[in-house]
Write an enzyme that holds these catalytic residues in place. Structure first.
Site, PDB file in Angstrom:
ATOM      1  N   LYS A  68       0.666  -1.066  -0.349  1.00  0.00           N
ATOM      2  CA  LYS A  68      -0.171   0.293   0.014  1.00  0.00           C
ATOM      3  C   LYS A  68       0.894   1.407   0.427  1.00  0.00           C
ATOM      4  CE  LYS A  68      -3.949   0.378   2.527  1.00  0.00           C
ATOM      5  NZ  LYS A  68      -4.687   0.408   4.026  1.00  0.00           N
TER       6      LYS A  68
ATOM      7  N   GLU B  72      10.200  -5.882   4.031  1.00  0.00           N
ATOM      8  CA  GLU B  72      10.255  -7.650   2.965  1.00  0.00           C
ATOM      9  C   GLU B  72       9.950  -6.570   1.365  1.00  0.00           C
ATOM     10  OE1 GLU B  72       8.843  -7.541   7.386  1.00  0.00           O
ATOM     11  OE2 GLU B  72       8.432  -6.229   5.798  1.00  0.00           O
TER      12      GLU B  72
ATOM     13  N   GLY C 298      -5.391  -4.995   5.441  1.00  0.00           N
ATOM     14  CA  GLY C 298      -4.506  -6.189   4.742  1.00  0.00           C
ATOM     15  C   GLY C 298      -4.783  -7.273   4.968  1.00  0.00           C
ATOM     16  N   ARG C 299      -5.569  -7.432   6.107  1.00  0.00           N
ATOM     17  CA  ARG C 299      -6.058  -8.382   6.219  1.00  0.00           C
ATOM     18  C   ARG C 299      -7.358  -8.911   5.640  1.00  0.00           C
ATOM     19  NH1 ARG C 299      -4.641  -6.550  10.354  1.00  0.00           N
ATOM     20  NH2 ARG C 299      -6.511  -5.849  12.169  1.00  0.00           N
TER      21      ARG C 299
ATOM     22  N   GLU D 141      -4.671 -11.548  14.241  1.00  0.00           N
ATOM     23  CA  GLU D 141      -4.334 -10.255  13.919  1.00  0.00           C
ATOM     24  C   GLU D 141      -4.879  -8.956  14.217  1.00  0.00           C
ATOM     25  OE1 GLU D 141      -0.760  -8.906  11.357  1.00  0.00           O
ATOM     26  OE2 GLU D 141      -2.640  -8.470  10.318  1.00  0.00           O
TER      27      GLU D 141
ATOM     28  N   HIS E 137      -2.945 -38.242  11.071  1.00  0.00           N
ATOM     29  CA  HIS E 137      -1.384 -39.063  11.610  1.00  0.00           C
ATOM     30  C   HIS E 137      -0.559 -37.981  11.824  1.00  0.00           C
ATOM     31  CE1 HIS E 137      -2.731 -42.471   9.132  1.00  0.00           C
ATOM     32  NE2 HIS E 137      -3.851 -41.723   8.369  1.00  0.00           N
TER      33      HIS E 137
ATOM     34  N   LYS F 119       7.976  -3.203  12.620  1.00  0.00           N
ATOM     35  CA  LYS F 119       9.280  -2.896  11.973  1.00  0.00           C
ATOM     36  C   LYS F 119       9.656  -1.890  12.647  1.00  0.00           C
ATOM     37  CE  LYS F 119       4.672  -3.819   8.408  1.00  0.00           C
ATOM     38  NZ  LYS F 119       3.268  -3.391   7.693  1.00  0.00           N
TER      39      LYS F 119
END
Length: 549
Positions: free
Chosen positions: A205, A211, A266-267, A352, A383, A511
Site C-alpha cells: 500500500k 520485506e 491488509g488481512r 492479528e 497422522h 517494523k
C-alpha cells in the site's frame, strides 16, 4: 460495555460449571434431536454445531450476551461506513469491495462504490489482456508466469485463494508468490521463470514495506541483468499501491498501478486490487463469483436472525470456549487439499485482528480475547496433531471444513476423504470407554494384567467439541462465502470483547525495531537503546555479514 459486567456473562460463568459433569455422548443419547436442531444453513454452507458442549440454555445465554454487548449495532455501524476503527479513525469497509448490489456506501459524505467499481474494471481489463496473451513482454512474447511480491495480507489472501481455486486457474499462466525476505525464496522463484515472459506484481500500500521492497529490488536487479533496459520495467512490473511517486521511481508506469483505500485492512484486502493475482489466475468472471459469494454472506450476516446467523453462531461458540470453558486455541481442519493454506490465512485474520489486550476505551481487558488459531489439512493432521486432540490434556475445539463436491474430484478418493472427516468428528465426541477397549482386547485374545495396562492407554475420554462446515462445492462463490463467514466471526468476537479488530500496533512495533536494527547491522548505529542481549546479537550478526566493509 465491559462484557463481564453483563447479566449474560455472569449467568454463563455459572452455567459453565454444569458442563464439567456432562459428556456429549450422553447428551446425544438424551437428546438425539439436537442433530437437527443445532444446524444452520446459508450461502451453500451448512454449519452443524451439534457436537459442541452446549444446550438450549447455553445458546440462549450466548445470544443474550451478543445483545447486551451491542454486536448488531456495531455490525450495522460497520456496514454504514462508520469509523469503527477508532485508533486509526477509519471506516472498515471490506464489505464495500464485494458489494455486488452496488447499494451506496457513504464515507465522509461520498459514495465509495464508484471508485470501487472503477478499480475492479481496470483490474478486469488488465487481466483479460494478460490472460489472452495480448500483454507482451519486452521481446514481444506473452506472459507465462506471474510473481506476486507482498507480505501478510498482500500474500496470504491471494495465495490461499489461488491454491483453493487451482481447478479454475489459467491453462498456461503459472502463479508464484514471494513473501519471505529470506533471499532463498526469491532466488528459488526466479530460477523457475523466464525474464522475457514473467510479470511481477509488487503489492504494498505504501510502497515502503521493507520485506516487499527488498524482494522487489532483487527481482528488478535480476530482470535488468537479463539484458533488459530501465524502460522495459514497465512491461514486466505492475504495482498495487497508493504511493504513485514511489511506484514511478521504481520504474513502474502509474498507468499500471492499482490502488485501494485506507478503509481496507491488509488481512481483509483480497477483495481489492490486492486480489489482482487471483483475477489473473481464475479470470474476471470467477473473481466476480468470489465477490458475489462473499456479498451473499455479508447480507446473511446483516439480516439473518441471530439464532440462525452463521457468523454470529460461530463467533459465540468461540467466546463460550475461550472465556467460559478455558480453551486457549482453535484448530482449523480443512478436508480438501486445495484449502491447505486456509489455516494460515485464518491464523492471520483472527490473531492479528483479535490479539488485543486493551479495550476500545483504552483500559486493559481482564478476560481472554483472541484464541490461538492453528491447523493443517485434516487428512494429514490425523497422522500428526490429532493425537493431542484425542488424548492430550488441552480442550481444543475444531472446525472441520469439507466440500462435498470439487472440480477435480475422484469419487473413490472423495469417499475416503469424507469418511475420514466424519469419523474424526465422531471419535472426538464419542471417545472410547474402558469397557469398549476391554471387549476389543478380549476379542483379540489379550487378557489379564496386560489387558488392564492397555485399557488405560487405549481409552479415549471423548467429549471433544467440533463444528462441521459442509460446502456444497469448492468453487469461487462458496469459497467467497466461507472467507466472509470467518471475517464476520472475527467481528462478532471483537465486538463482544470490546476491542478494535482492525488495527495492528504490535506489527508496527516490530517494523520500527527492525528498521533501527538494520541500520545498526550496517554500522550506522541505532536510535533505540537496545538491551544487552540484542546488542550482542547485532554484534554477532555484523561480524558474519560484514555489511559495513
Amino acid at each position: 460495555m465491559n462484557p463481564t459486567s453483563t447479566l449474560a456473562w455472569k449467568a454463563l460463568d455459572q452455567h459453565a460449571g454444569q458442563w464439567s459433569a456432562k459428556h456429549l455422548r450422553e447428551v446425544f443419547k438424551a437428546d438425539p434431536a439436537r442433530a437437527q436442531r443445532y444446524v444452520a444453513d446459508a450461502c451453500g454452507i451448512q454449519l452443524d454445531y451439534s457436537k459442541n458442549r452446549i444446550n438450549d440454555e447455553t445458546l440462549e445465554l450466548l445470544l443474550q450476551l451478543a445483545s447486551e454487548t451491542g454486536v448488531a449495532a456495531r455490525r450495522d455501524a460497520m456496514f454504514s461506513g462508520a469509523k469503527i476503527n477508532n485508533t486509526e479513525n477509519r471506516a472498515v469497509l471490506h464489505v464495500a469491495l464485494r458489494n455486488r448490489s452496488n447499494t451506496p456506501i457513504v464515507v465522509e459524505g461520498a459514495d465509495v462504490m464508484p471508485d470501487v467499481n472503477e478499480v475492479l474494471e481496470r483490474m478486469f481489463a488488465f487481466a483479460d489482456k494478460v490472460r489472452a496473451g495480448e500483454w507482451k513482454g519486452r521481446t514481444g512474447a506473452a506472459i507465462t508466469d506471474v510473481v506476486n511480491i507482498g507480505i501478510g495480507g498482500s500474500d496470504l489472501g491471494p495465495l490461499m485463494v489461488c491454491e483453493a481455486l487451482k481447478p479454475y486457474g489459467h491453462d498456461t499462466i503459472k502463479m508464484h508468490f514471494v513473501s519471505n525476505v529470506d533471499g532463498a525464496q526469491i532466488a528459488q522463484t526466479l530460477r523457475k521463470v523466464n525474464p522475457e515472459t514473467t510479470l511481477f506484481i509488487i503489492a504494498s500500500k505504501t510502497f515502503t514495506t521493507i520485506e516487499t521492497l527488498t524482494n522487489a529490488h532483487s527481482a528488478r536487479d535480476w530482470f535488468l541483468a537479463s539484458g533488459a533496459s530501465e524502460a522495459d520495467i514497465a512491461k514486466h512490473f505492475v504495482a498495487v499501491s497508493t504511493n504513485a511517486a514511489a511506484v514511478s521511481k521504481f520504474g513502474i508506469s502509474t498507468d499500471n498501478m492499482f490502488g485501494f483505500w485506507d478503509w481496507v485492512g491488509g488481512r481483509y484486502s483480497l477483495w481489492s486490487a490486492i486480489g489482482l493475482p487471483i483475477v489473473l489466475s481464475i479470470g474476471p468472471d470467477n473473481f466476480k463469483a468470489l465477490l458475489a459469494g462473499a456479498h451473499a454472506m455479508d447480507e446473511h450476516f446483516r439480516t439473518a436472525p441471530a439464532e440462525k446467523n452463521l457468523p454470529m453462531l460461530l463467533g459465540l461458540l468461540g467466546v463460550w470456549y475461550a472465556n467460559f470453558l478455558g480453551s486457549p486455541s482453535v484448530v482449523i481442519a480443512p478436508y480438501n487439499q486445495n484449502l491447505h493454506r486456509l489455516p494460515a490465512y485464518l491464523q492471520q485474520l483472527d490473531m492479528e485482528s483479535n490479539g488485543k489486550g486493551v479495550r476500545n476505551e483504552g483500559d486493559k481487558v481482564d478476560y481472554k480475547t483472541g484464541p490461538i488459531i492453528w491447523g493443517e489439512p485434516g487428512i494429514n493432521g490425523q497422522h500428526a496433531y490429532f493425537q493431542l486432540l484425542h488424548q492430550g490434556t488441552h480442550l481444543i475445539p475444531l472446525d472441520f471444513i469439507l466440500a462435498l463436491e470439487q472440480s477435480d474430484m475422484d469419487p473413490k478418493h472423495h469417499a475416503v476423504l469424507i469418511a475420514s472427516c466424519f469419523a474424526q468428528s465422531a471419535a472426538l465426541m464419542r471417545g472410547k470407554t474402558p469397557d469398549e477397549v476391554r471387549a476389543e482386547l478380549d476379542k483379540a485374545g489379550v487378557t489379564g494384567e496386560r489387558a488392564e495396562m492397555l485399557v488405560k492407554h487405549r481409552t479415549f475420554d471423548g467429549n471433544r467439541p467440533s463444528n462441521m462446515m459442509l460446502l456444497d462445492k469448492l468453487d469461487p462463490a462458496h469459497l467467497g462465502a466461507l472467507i466472509a463467514l470467518y471475517e464476520h466471526k472475527v467481528f462478532v468476537q471483537g465486538a463482544i470483547w470490546g476491542i478494535n479488530s482492525y488495527d495492528q500496533w504490535g506489527v508496527e512495533l516490530g517494523k520500527q525495531l527492525a528498521s533501527g536494527i538494520e541500520r545498526a547491522l550496517k554500522g550506522g548505529g541505532g536510535e533505540l537503546d537496545y538491551d544487552a542481549s540484542t546488542q550482542r546479537l547485532i554484534g554477532l550478526a555484523r561480524a558474519r555479514l560484514s555489511l559495513d566493509r
